[in-house]
Design an enzyme around this catalytic site. Structure first.
Site, short mmCIF file in Angstrom:
data_model
loop_
_atom_site.label_atom_id
_atom_site.label_comp_id
_atom_site.label_asym_id
_atom_site.label_seq_id
_atom_site.Cartn_x
_atom_site.Cartn_y
_atom_site.Cartn_z
N ASP A 1 26.39 14.32 -31.61
CA ASP A 1 25.99 13.76 -32.91
C ASP A 1 25.14 12.50 -32.70
OD1 ASP A 1 25.82 12.75 -35.44
OD2 ASP A 1 27.95 12.97 -35.90
N ARG B 1 21.62 17.32 -36.81
CA ARG B 1 21.58 18.38 -35.80
C ARG B 1 21.26 19.76 -36.35
NH1 ARG B 1 27.43 17.24 -33.71
NH2 ARG B 1 27.55 16.70 -35.93
N CYS C 1 26.59 21.77 -38.73
CA CYS C 1 27.05 20.51 -38.14
C CYS C 1 27.93 19.80 -39.17
CB CYS C 1 25.88 19.66 -37.66
SG CYS C 1 24.75 19.09 -38.96
P1 4NP Z 1 24.88 15.66 -38.39
O1 4NP Z 1 25.05 14.08 -38.25
O2 4NP Z 1 26.27 16.24 -38.47
O3 4NP Z 1 24.18 16.03 -37.15
O4 4NP Z 1 24.07 15.90 -39.66
C1 4NP Z 1 25.82 13.31 -39.11
C2 4NP Z 1 25.32 12.90 -40.32
C3 4NP Z 1 26.07 12.11 -41.16
C4 4NP Z 1 27.34 11.74 -40.79
C5 4NP Z 1 27.86 12.16 -39.58
C6 4NP Z 1 27.11 12.94 -38.75
N1 4NP Z 1 28.11 10.91 -41.65
O5 4NP Z 1 29.22 10.52 -41.24
O6 4NP Z 1 27.66 10.59 -42.75
#
Ligand code: 4NP
Length: 167
Positions: free
Chosen positions: A135, A25, A19
């Protein structure tokens, strides 16, 4: 639904889940898929790892909302530490599965990606194949429940596919 490609090394299988941040995720998918692999008695043959395309959270544990939900549902969320995906995975992993189309585009930008091996995680979702895992990071708690439901049913189907190509 799709068919898992054959293992690169006979009798073994490596799955990487990807991800953006590797704190919501893909770690949820990692923990759930690893649990289903263990349930199927395949944990000595199937390796599951996860990573993010970004670097912001490298070294951090899972998002506390993701970890809390997984813990409530009986999974072990404590061991995860975020890491960034490596270009070498494109040649090493049997499957590199992206949570959304942005993640998939970023993976394909890393190098020569076999489309049978580098694809969307939810290509294996029996309910809505080819969808994205949305997300949940900037939303409310309900987003994590949505992710968990997608990840649980897709992981069950994926383990069946992997077991079939390992047999
Ligand atoms: P992930 O979610 O891709 O599902 O781990 C996110 C975690 C952090 C960020 C964006 C999405 N961020 O912008 O820091």
């Amino acid at each position: 639904m799709t068919t898992a490609p054959p293992p690169r090394t006979p009798g073994r299988y490596r799955v990487a889940l990807v991800c953006l941040g590797n704190i919501c995720r893909s770690p949820m998918a990692d923990v759930v898929l690893a649990a289903r692999v263990a349930d199927a008695g395949l944990d000595d043959r199937v390796e599951v790892i996860s990573a993010g395309t970004g670097t912001w959270h490298v070294g951090e544990p899972m998002d506390r909302r993701a970890a809390a939900l997984l813990t409530t549902e009986g999974y072990d969320a404590s061991r995860h530490r975020a890491q960034q995906v490596l270009a070498s995975w494109l040649d090493e992993q049997d499957l590199v599965l992206a949570m959304d189309h942005d993640n998939l585009r970023d993976l394909r930008a890393l190098g020569d990606a076999d489309p049978a091996r580098v694809r969307l995680f939810r290509d294996f979702d029996p309910l809505e194949p080819g969808g994205e895992v949305p997300d949940p990071f900037f939303g409310g708690d309900e987003g994590f429940g949505t992710v968990l439901a997608m990840v649980e049913r897709t992981s069950a189907a994926l383990v069946a596919e992997v077991a079939a190509v390992l047999a």
